[in-house]
Design a protein around this motif. Structure first.
Motif, PDB file in Angstrom:
ATOM      1  N   MET A   1       0.485  -0.810   0.009  1.00 32.95           N
ATOM      2  CA  MET A   1      -0.075  -0.646  -0.320  1.00 32.95           C
ATOM      3  C   MET A   1       0.813   1.860   0.002  1.00 32.95           C
ATOM      4  O   MET A   1       2.442   1.249   0.466  1.00 32.95           O
ATOM      5  CB  MET A   1      -0.624  -0.206   1.760  1.00 32.95           C
ATOM      6  N   HIS A   2       0.136   2.185  -0.722  1.00 32.48           N
ATOM      7  CA  HIS A   2       1.187   3.225  -1.117  1.00 32.48           C
ATOM      8  C   HIS A   2       0.808   4.300  -0.329  1.00 32.48           C
ATOM      9  O   HIS A   2      -0.524   4.827  -1.234  1.00 32.48           O
ATOM     10  CB  HIS A   2       1.658   3.613  -2.667  1.00 32.48           C
ATOM     11  N   PRO A   3       0.964   4.653   1.278  1.00 32.85           N
ATOM     12  CA  PRO A   3      -0.461   6.302   1.638  1.00 32.85           C
ATOM     13  C   PRO A   3       0.008   7.152   1.088  1.00 32.85           C
ATOM     14  O   PRO A   3      -0.937   8.603   0.942  1.00 32.85           O
ATOM     15  CB  PRO A   3       0.364   5.668   3.002  1.00 32.85           C
ATOM     16  N   LEU A   4       0.714   7.822  -0.045  1.00 33.71           N
ATOM     17  CA  LEU A   4       1.510   8.960   0.322  1.00 33.71           C
ATOM     18  C   LEU A   4       1.013   8.675  -1.477  1.00 33.71           C
ATOM     19  O   LEU A   4       2.041   8.027  -2.280  1.00 33.71           O
ATOM     20  CB  LEU A   4       2.201   8.944  -0.133  1.00 33.71           C
ATOM     21  N   PRO A   5       0.090   9.884  -2.221  1.00 30.28           N
ATOM     22  CA  PRO A   5       0.065   9.725  -4.047  1.00 30.28           C
ATOM     23  C   PRO A   5       1.350  10.311  -4.350  1.00 30.28           C
ATOM     24  O   PRO A   5       2.240  11.204  -4.348  1.00 30.28           O
ATOM     25  CB  PRO A   5      -1.687  10.721  -3.906  1.00 30.28           C
ATOM     26  N   GLN A   6       1.482  10.231  -5.352  1.00 31.74           N
ATOM     27  CA  GLN A   6       2.779  10.844  -6.041  1.00 31.74           C
ATOM     28  C   GLN A   6       2.907  12.210  -6.562  1.00 31.74           C
ATOM     29  O   GLN A   6       3.689  12.689  -6.223  1.00 31.74           O
ATOM     30  CB  GLN A   6       2.693   9.970  -8.115  1.00 31.74           C
ATOM     31  N   SER A   7       1.561  12.469  -6.288  1.00 27.52           N
ATOM     32  CA  SER A   7       1.276  14.292  -5.935  1.00 27.52           C
ATOM     33  C   SER A   7       2.295  14.742  -4.820  1.00 27.52           C
ATOM     34  O   SER A   7       2.388  15.693  -4.759  1.00 27.52           O
ATOM     35  CB  SER A   7       0.516  14.932  -6.658  1.00 27.52           C
ATOM     36  N   ILE A  81      10.130  19.824   7.141  1.00 29.51           N
ATOM     37  CA  ILE A  81       9.442  19.057   7.789  1.00 29.51           C
ATOM     38  C   ILE A  81       9.455  17.791   7.519  1.00 29.51           C
ATOM     39  O   ILE A  81       9.202  17.239   6.630  1.00 29.51           O
ATOM     40  CB  ILE A  81       7.709  19.852   8.704  1.00 29.51           C
ATOM     41  N   GLY A  82       9.539  17.002   8.357  1.00 29.04           N
ATOM     42  CA  GLY A  82       9.697  15.057   8.029  1.00 29.04           C
ATOM     43  C   GLY A  82       8.622  14.603   8.790  1.00 29.04           C
ATOM     44  O   GLY A  82       7.848  14.806  10.416  1.00 29.04           O
ATOM     45  N   ALA A  83       7.496  13.871   8.763  1.00 29.43           N
ATOM     46  CA  ALA A  83       6.714  12.765   8.471  1.00 29.43           C
ATOM     47  C   ALA A  83       6.564  11.376   7.657  1.00 29.43           C
ATOM     48  O   ALA A  83       6.915  11.348   6.895  1.00 29.43           O
ATOM     49  CB  ALA A  83       5.312  13.346   8.393  1.00 29.43           C
ATOM     50  N   ALA A  84       6.029  10.769   9.309  1.00 26.53           N
ATOM     51  CA  ALA A  84       5.795   9.220   8.741  1.00 26.53           C
ATOM     52  C   ALA A  84       4.225   8.944   8.589  1.00 26.53           C
ATOM     53  O   ALA A  84       3.208   9.261   9.514  1.00 26.53           O
ATOM     54  CB  ALA A  84       6.539   8.475   9.872  1.00 26.53           C
ATOM     55  N   PHE A  85       4.225   8.634   7.729  1.00 23.12           N
ATOM     56  CA  PHE A  85       2.132   8.383   7.326  1.00 23.12           C
ATOM     57  C   PHE A  85       1.950   6.894   8.017  1.00 23.12           C
ATOM     58  O   PHE A  85       2.698   5.518   7.061  1.00 23.12           O
ATOM     59  CB  PHE A  85       1.935   8.162   5.953  1.00 23.12           C
ATOM     60  N   ARG A  86       1.222   6.114   9.709  1.00 29.65           N
ATOM     61  CA  ARG A  86       1.278   4.907   9.435  1.00 29.65           C
ATOM     62  C   ARG A  86       0.059   4.158   8.726  1.00 29.65           C
ATOM     63  O   ARG A  86      -0.858   4.638   9.592  1.00 29.65           O
ATOM     64  CB  ARG A  86       1.332   4.835  10.589  1.00 29.65           C
ATOM     65  N   PRO A  87      -0.088   3.890   7.958  1.00 28.12           N
ATOM     66  CA  PRO A  87      -1.227   3.673   7.541  1.00 28.12           C
ATOM     67  C   PRO A  87      -2.302   2.446   8.021  1.00 28.12           C
ATOM     68  O   PRO A  87      -3.005   2.626   7.820  1.00 28.12           O
ATOM     69  CB  PRO A  87      -1.271   3.359   6.156  1.00 28.12           C
ATOM     70  N   GLY A  88      -1.402   1.825   8.714  1.00 25.99           N
ATOM     71  CA  GLY A  88      -2.540   0.646   9.437  1.00 25.99           C
ATOM     72  C   GLY A  88      -3.149   1.213  10.704  1.00 25.99           C
ATOM     73  O   GLY A  88      -4.272   0.686  10.918  1.00 25.99           O
ATOM     74  N   ILE A  89      -2.631   2.154  11.004  1.00 21.88           N
ATOM     75  CA  ILE A  89      -2.857   3.174  12.142  1.00 21.88           C
ATOM     76  C   ILE A  89      -3.796   4.018  12.139  1.00 21.88           C
ATOM     77  O   ILE A  89      -4.553   4.923  12.699  1.00 21.88           O
ATOM     78  CB  ILE A  89      -2.698   3.153  13.451  1.00 21.88           C
ATOM     79  N   ASN A 126      -6.669   9.946  10.294  1.00 21.96           N
ATOM     80  CA  ASN A 126      -7.037  10.631  11.700  1.00 21.96           C
ATOM     81  C   ASN A 126      -6.037  11.274  12.711  1.00 21.96           C
ATOM     82  O   ASN A 126      -7.063  11.452  13.730  1.00 21.96           O
ATOM     83  CB  ASN A 126      -8.347  10.651  11.435  1.00 21.96           C
ATOM     84  N   ARG A 127      -5.076  11.339  12.866  1.00 18.82           N
ATOM     85  CA  ARG A 127      -4.318  10.683  14.105  1.00 18.82           C
ATOM     86  C   ARG A 127      -2.916  11.691  13.621  1.00 18.82           C
ATOM     87  O   ARG A 127      -2.424  11.247  13.081  1.00 18.82           O
ATOM     88  CB  ARG A 127      -4.251   9.856  14.693  1.00 18.82           C
ATOM     89  N   MET A 128      -2.680  12.827  14.382  1.00 18.31           N
ATOM     90  CA  MET A 128      -1.367  13.191  14.193  1.00 18.31           C
ATOM     91  C   MET A 128      -0.515  13.519  15.457  1.00 18.31           C
ATOM     92  O   MET A 128      -1.146  13.862  16.986  1.00 18.31           O
ATOM     93  CB  MET A 128      -1.166  15.048  13.838  1.00 18.31           C
ATOM     94  N   SER A 129       0.872  12.497  15.549  1.00 14.66           N
ATOM     95  CA  SER A 129       1.809  13.089  17.065  1.00 14.66           C
ATOM     96  C   SER A 129       3.364  13.409  17.024  1.00 14.66           C
ATOM     97  O   SER A 129       3.327  13.463  15.279  1.00 14.66           O
ATOM     98  CB  SER A 129       1.668  11.544  17.160  1.00 14.66           C
TER      99      SER A 129
END
Length: 183
Positions: A1-7, A81-89, A126-129
């Protein structure tokens, strides 16, 4: 799964923050040395993350997004800024927010956090940490203003000096997130 679109991995935007124009672009491998140097400037000679860590993060482009802010005239890096996208949660974890000392307190950090909040909501996270040093009270105030709340204290979280961290989070889309902040 790719949570981040190419755009989100290939763009260039002109943004305006408090009357100053900047370029907003995804971080690339060639930006790493500047990112490390910006950390040294912002953290008074400390280097929280090595170049190797940044390279590894950028390599994980399917679930990581690092965005750089540059002055358009000079090309100088102002912030990132950096972010990790965690699709499972359905969570976005902010890994880094760094603003050059000269530009701190001018809304750039706020803009970057709001940008990531917007991205997260657009792709239905729906959540940011994030974690923040207990001693970094100015960052804590910014995060609280944007709707983050302290979840817990992590003892001896930072390896450089054993300082505790505050784990802060928010549920996006509620009236407590930064989209509803009144100034």
């Amino acid at each position: 799964m790719h949570p981040l679109p190419q755009s989100l991995r290939e763009f260039k935007q002109t943004i305006s923050v408090k009357g100053f124009d900047f370029e907003l672009v995804p971080a690339q491998y060639q930006d790493v040395d500047e990112m490390v140097e910006l950390e040294r400037e912002a953290y008074h000679g400390e280097e929280p993350w090595s170049a190797d860590i940044f390279h590894n993060e950028l390599h994980r482009s399917r679930e990581r997004l690092y965005v750089v802010v540059r002055e358009p005239e000079t090309g100088a890096m102002v912030a990132y800024i950096g972010a990790a996208f965690r699709p499972g949660i359905h969570e976005v974890h902010i890994t880094n927010v760094t603003v050059a000392p000269h530009w701190q307190g001018r809304g750039i950090g706020t803009f970057l956090l709001m940008y990531m909040m917007t991205v997260a909501k657009q792709i239905r996270f729906n959540r940011m940490s994030l974690e923040v040093r207990v001693s970094n009270t100015s960052a804590q105030r910014l995060y609280e203003r944007l709707g983050f709340q302290v979840v817990r204290r992590k003892a001896h979280y930072y390896e450089d000096n054993g300082e505790d961290a505050l784990d802060m989070a928010q549920i996006l889309g509620r009236k407590t997130d930064g989209f509803y902040v009144q100034k």
